[in-house]
Scaffold this motif. Sequence first.
Motif, PDB file in Angstrom:
ATOM      1  N   TYR A 127       0.829  -1.212   0.000  1.00  0.00           N
ATOM      2  CA  TYR A 127       0.000   0.000   0.000  1.00  0.00           C
ATOM      3  C   TYR A 127       0.866   1.265   0.000  1.00  0.00           C
ATOM      4  O   TYR A 127       0.512   2.256  -0.658  1.00  0.00           O
ATOM      5  CB  TYR A 127      -0.931   0.009   1.210  1.00  0.00           C
ATOM      6  N   SER A 128       1.981   1.233   0.719  1.00  0.00           N
ATOM      7  CA  SER A 128       2.885   2.393   0.725  1.00  0.00           C
ATOM      8  C   SER A 128       3.415   2.675  -0.676  1.00  0.00           C
ATOM      9  O   SER A 128       3.477   3.834  -1.115  1.00  0.00           O
ATOM     10  CB  SER A 128       4.052   2.155   1.688  1.00  0.00           C
ATOM     11  N   ALA A 129       3.795   1.608  -1.377  1.00  0.00           N
ATOM     12  CA  ALA A 129       4.296   1.765  -2.743  1.00  0.00           C
ATOM     13  C   ALA A 129       3.200   2.244  -3.684  1.00  0.00           C
ATOM     14  O   ALA A 129       3.435   3.084  -4.560  1.00  0.00           O
ATOM     15  CB  ALA A 129       4.886   0.446  -3.230  1.00  0.00           C
ATOM     16  N   LEU A 130       1.987   1.725  -3.495  1.00  0.00           N
ATOM     17  CA  LEU A 130       0.874   2.138  -4.355  1.00  0.00           C
ATOM     18  C   LEU A 130       0.569   3.623  -4.189  1.00  0.00           C
ATOM     19  O   LEU A 130       0.301   4.325  -5.177  1.00  0.00           O
ATOM     20  CB  LEU A 130      -0.361   1.300  -4.023  1.00  0.00           C
ATOM     21  N   LYS A 131       0.616   4.099  -2.966  1.00  0.00           N
ATOM     22  CA  LYS A 131       0.325   5.515  -2.716  1.00  0.00           C
ATOM     23  C   LYS A 131       1.305   6.436  -3.430  1.00  0.00           C
ATOM     24  O   LYS A 131       0.970   7.583  -3.742  1.00  0.00           O
ATOM     25  CB  LYS A 131       0.355   5.803  -1.211  1.00  0.00           C
ATOM     26  N   ARG A 132       2.505   5.940  -3.691  1.00  0.00           N
ATOM     27  CA  ARG A 132       3.513   6.760  -4.366  1.00  0.00           C
ATOM     28  C   ARG A 132       3.337   6.790  -5.879  1.00  0.00           C
ATOM     29  O   ARG A 132       4.042   7.532  -6.575  1.00  0.00           O
ATOM     30  CB  ARG A 132       4.916   6.254  -4.013  1.00  0.00           C
ATOM     31  N   VAL A 133       2.420   5.980  -6.395  1.00  0.00           N
ATOM     32  CA  VAL A 133       2.159   5.957  -7.840  1.00  0.00           C
ATOM     33  C   VAL A 133       1.178   7.076  -8.173  1.00  0.00           C
ATOM     34  O   VAL A 133       0.018   7.046  -7.764  1.00  0.00           O
ATOM     35  CB  VAL A 133       1.586   4.602  -8.277  1.00  0.00           C
ATOM     36  N   LYS A 134       1.612   8.050  -8.892  1.00  0.00           N
ATOM     37  CA  LYS A 134       0.770   9.198  -9.218  1.00  0.00           C
ATOM     38  C   LYS A 134      -0.395   8.777 -10.108  1.00  0.00           C
ATOM     39  O   LYS A 134      -0.209   8.152 -11.145  1.00  0.00           O
ATOM     40  CB  LYS A 134       1.603  10.270  -9.926  1.00  0.00           C
ATOM     41  N   GLY A 135      -1.595   9.091  -9.669  1.00  0.00           N
ATOM     42  CA  GLY A 135      -2.784   8.808 -10.463  1.00  0.00           C
ATOM     43  C   GLY A 135      -3.263   7.375 -10.428  1.00  0.00           C
ATOM     44  O   GLY A 135      -4.067   6.968 -11.272  1.00  0.00           O
ATOM     45  N   TRP A 136      -2.809   6.584  -9.448  1.00  0.00           N
ATOM     46  CA  TRP A 136      -3.177   5.166  -9.408  1.00  0.00           C
ATOM     47  C   TRP A 136      -4.689   4.961  -9.321  1.00  0.00           C
ATOM     48  O   TRP A 136      -5.209   3.956  -9.803  1.00  0.00           O
ATOM     49  CB  TRP A 136      -2.485   4.474  -8.237  1.00  0.00           C
ATOM     50  N   GLN A 137      -5.387   5.913  -8.700  1.00  0.00           N
ATOM     51  CA  GLN A 137      -6.838   5.763  -8.502  1.00  0.00           C
ATOM     52  C   GLN A 137      -7.602   5.643  -9.819  1.00  0.00           C
ATOM     53  O   GLN A 137      -8.673   5.027  -9.861  1.00  0.00           O
ATOM     54  CB  GLN A 137      -7.384   6.944  -7.710  1.00  0.00           C
ATOM     55  N   LYS A 138      -7.067   6.205 -10.885  1.00  0.00           N
ATOM     56  CA  LYS A 138      -7.754   6.202 -12.173  1.00  0.00           C
ATOM     57  C   LYS A 138      -7.200   5.162 -13.144  1.00  0.00           C
ATOM     58  O   LYS A 138      -7.685   5.040 -14.273  1.00  0.00           O
ATOM     59  CB  LYS A 138      -7.662   7.596 -12.812  1.00  0.00           C
ATOM     60  N   MET A 139      -6.227   4.409 -12.689  1.00  0.00           N
ATOM     61  CA  MET A 139      -5.622   3.395 -13.553  1.00  0.00           C
ATOM     62  C   MET A 139      -6.416   2.096 -13.521  1.00  0.00           C
ATOM     63  O   MET A 139      -7.138   1.818 -12.572  1.00  0.00           O
ATOM     64  CB  MET A 139      -4.187   3.091 -13.101  1.00  0.00           C
ATOM     65  N   ARG A 140      -6.266   1.302 -14.578  1.00  0.00           N
ATOM     66  CA  ARG A 140      -6.783  -0.064 -14.534  1.00  0.00           C
ATOM     67  C   ARG A 140      -6.042  -0.838 -13.447  1.00  0.00           C
ATOM     68  O   ARG A 140      -4.911  -0.511 -13.105  1.00  0.00           O
ATOM     69  CB  ARG A 140      -6.588  -0.755 -15.891  1.00  0.00           C
ATOM     70  N   VAL A 141      -6.691  -1.869 -12.937  1.00  0.00           N
ATOM     71  CA  VAL A 141      -6.084  -2.665 -11.873  1.00  0.00           C
ATOM     72  C   VAL A 141      -4.700  -3.147 -12.287  1.00  0.00           C
ATOM     73  O   VAL A 141      -3.729  -3.035 -11.531  1.00  0.00           O
ATOM     74  CB  VAL A 141      -6.987  -3.866 -11.509  1.00  0.00           C
ATOM     75  N   THR A 142      -4.588  -3.705 -13.472  1.00  0.00           N
ATOM     76  CA  THR A 142      -3.315  -4.278 -13.906  1.00  0.00           C
ATOM     77  C   THR A 142      -2.232  -3.219 -14.078  1.00  0.00           C
ATOM     78  O   THR A 142      -1.054  -3.464 -13.798  1.00  0.00           O
ATOM     79  CB  THR A 142      -3.496  -5.083 -15.215  1.00  0.00           C
ATOM     80  N   GLU A 143      -2.624  -2.008 -14.504  1.00  0.00           N
ATOM     81  CA  GLU A 143      -1.633  -0.943 -14.676  1.00  0.00           C
ATOM     82  C   GLU A 143      -1.106  -0.460 -13.329  1.00  0.00           C
ATOM     83  O   GLU A 143       0.106  -0.282 -13.150  1.00  0.00           O
ATOM     84  CB  GLU A 143      -2.257   0.231 -15.442  1.00  0.00           C
ATOM     85  N   ALA A 144      -2.012  -0.260 -12.364  1.00  0.00           N
ATOM     86  CA  ALA A 144      -1.587   0.191 -11.038  1.00  0.00           C
ATOM     87  C   ALA A 144      -0.712  -0.861 -10.358  1.00  0.00           C
ATOM     88  O   ALA A 144       0.314  -0.542  -9.756  1.00  0.00           O
ATOM     89  CB  ALA A 144      -2.813   0.503 -10.178  1.00  0.00           C
ATOM     90  N   ALA A 145      -1.131  -2.129 -10.469  1.00  0.00           N
ATOM     91  CA  ALA A 145      -0.352  -3.207  -9.865  1.00  0.00           C
ATOM     92  C   ALA A 145       1.035  -3.296 -10.488  1.00  0.00           C
ATOM     93  O   ALA A 145       2.040  -3.481  -9.790  1.00  0.00           O
ATOM     94  CB  ALA A 145      -1.084  -4.534 -10.028  1.00  0.00           C
ATOM     95  N   GLN A 146       1.110  -3.143 -11.797  1.00  0.00           N
ATOM     96  CA  GLN A 146       2.391  -3.237 -12.493  1.00  0.00           C
ATOM     97  C   GLN A 146       3.329  -2.103 -12.095  1.00  0.00           C
ATOM     98  O   GLN A 146       4.543  -2.311 -11.983  1.00  0.00           O
ATOM     99  CB  GLN A 146       2.169  -3.242 -14.008  1.00  0.00           C
ATOM    100  N   ARG A 147       2.789  -0.914 -11.853  1.00  0.00           N
ATOM    101  CA  ARG A 147       3.636   0.205 -11.426  1.00  0.00           C
ATOM    102  C   ARG A 147       4.320  -0.101 -10.095  1.00  0.00           C
ATOM    103  O   ARG A 147       5.418   0.393  -9.828  1.00  0.00           O
ATOM    104  CB  ARG A 147       2.784   1.469 -11.286  1.00  0.00           C
ATOM    105  N   VAL A 148       3.659  -0.899  -9.281  1.00  0.00           N
ATOM    106  CA  VAL A 148       4.245  -1.289  -7.991  1.00  0.00           C
ATOM    107  C   VAL A 148       5.177  -2.483  -8.153  1.00  0.00           C
ATOM    108  O   VAL A 148       6.310  -2.494  -7.667  1.00  0.00           O
ATOM    109  CB  VAL A 148       3.139  -1.624  -6.967  1.00  0.00           C
ATOM    110  N   GLN A 149       4.707  -3.505  -8.861  1.00  0.00           N
ATOM    111  CA  GLN A 149       5.413  -4.784  -8.910  1.00  0.00           C
ATOM    112  C   GLN A 149       6.524  -4.861  -9.951  1.00  0.00           C
ATOM    113  O   GLN A 149       7.476  -5.613  -9.794  1.00  0.00           O
ATOM    114  CB  GLN A 149       4.409  -5.910  -9.187  1.00  0.00           C
ATOM    115  N   ARG A 150       6.351  -4.152 -11.078  1.00  0.00           N
ATOM    116  CA  ARG A 150       7.315  -4.196 -12.187  1.00  0.00           C
ATOM    117  C   ARG A 150       7.556  -5.637 -12.633  1.00  0.00           C
ATOM    118  O   ARG A 150       8.694  -6.128 -12.696  1.00  0.00           O
ATOM    119  CB  ARG A 150       8.627  -3.510 -11.799  1.00  0.00           C
ATOM    120  N   SER A 151       6.462  -6.308 -12.918  1.00  0.00           N
ATOM    121  CA  SER A 151       6.498  -7.720 -13.293  1.00  0.00           C
ATOM    122  C   SER A 151       6.904  -7.899 -14.748  1.00  0.00           C
ATOM    123  O   SER A 151       6.748  -6.999 -15.585  1.00  0.00           O
ATOM    124  CB  SER A 151       5.113  -8.336 -13.069  1.00  0.00           C
ATOM    125  N   ALA A 152       7.401  -9.094 -15.049  1.00  0.00           N
ATOM    126  CA  ALA A 152       7.718  -9.444 -16.433  1.00  0.00           C
ATOM    127  C   ALA A 152       6.450  -9.712 -17.228  1.00  0.00           C
ATOM    128  O   ALA A 152       6.488  -9.830 -18.458  1.00  0.00           O
ATOM    129  CB  ALA A 152       8.620 -10.670 -16.467  1.00  0.00           C
TER     130      ALA A 152
END
Length: 285
Positions: A127-152
């Motif tokens: 949650y701390s990492a998610l809060k640092r993602v600018k505009g996460w509230q308006k992103m798709r679930v997968t986009e917001a999650a990827q900004r935090v996780q940086r998955s392959a």
Amino acid sequence: MRRTPFVVLALLALVGALGVVVVLRSFSDGLKLPVLGPECTVRADGEVTLDTVQMANAATITAVGVRRSMPERAVVIALATALQESKLENREDGDRDSVGLFQQRPSQGWGDAEKIKDPRYAADRFYSALKRVKGWQKMRVTEAAQRVQRSAYPNAYDKWADEAAILARALTGRATGAVACTVTGSPVVRGTAAAAALMKGLRLDWGKRLDNKAAAEQAAGLTVAVTDASAGWRYAHWLVSHASDTGLERVRFADLEWHAPDGKWQKVTGDADADRTTVIAEVFS
């Protein structure tokens, strides 16, 4: 067209290889994949089936989000991420040095492995990492999650968005009697030890959200005072989600009661003045 027995057998073999099925899915001819072991069913404008370990982890992730005053959307993103990364299991054997519910890596600055294996710590860091993602509230679930996780696999989280939304709706208290877990066999603990285990978990997950006056521990269980129905169902669903490892036998809120062996919420008969200000939890004696 009717499926052949060979297809059915293949599906069953796949289930055996994968272990517990996380989500109960129906096929066009009515066939449902079986769920192995004890299970919890969540019904809140849709249905999700988890085993009891997965359910407890989902409830903890949600509680940490609510405790941090994160909106329900953040809980949905967190649950979808954990479903993809670990199937809501607190894993110790992830890719490279990844561990825990979110498969966070010590080498990537998430903390040491022992801390990450604590579901509360892992959820808090997410949650701390998610809060640092600018505009996460308006992103798709997968986009917001990827900004935090940086998955392959940046689009993988999206397939869990619907299931995560159902879980979040129930666990944040927006659904009534929505989490039903069946717990059979001998309880792991009883009496005062069970009540103490419940209270410890409750305070660890909810923190300051649960002030000293809100929860009271007794030998037979505990009570939680609430100000509204949403809060009542948040705690009631959390309690049921953690029933298998705490010796919980019953939970009652308003005019509904859950019983461990039955695993269902049922109307409390003959109680016209049901208490809607207190969640009551009873443990096995």
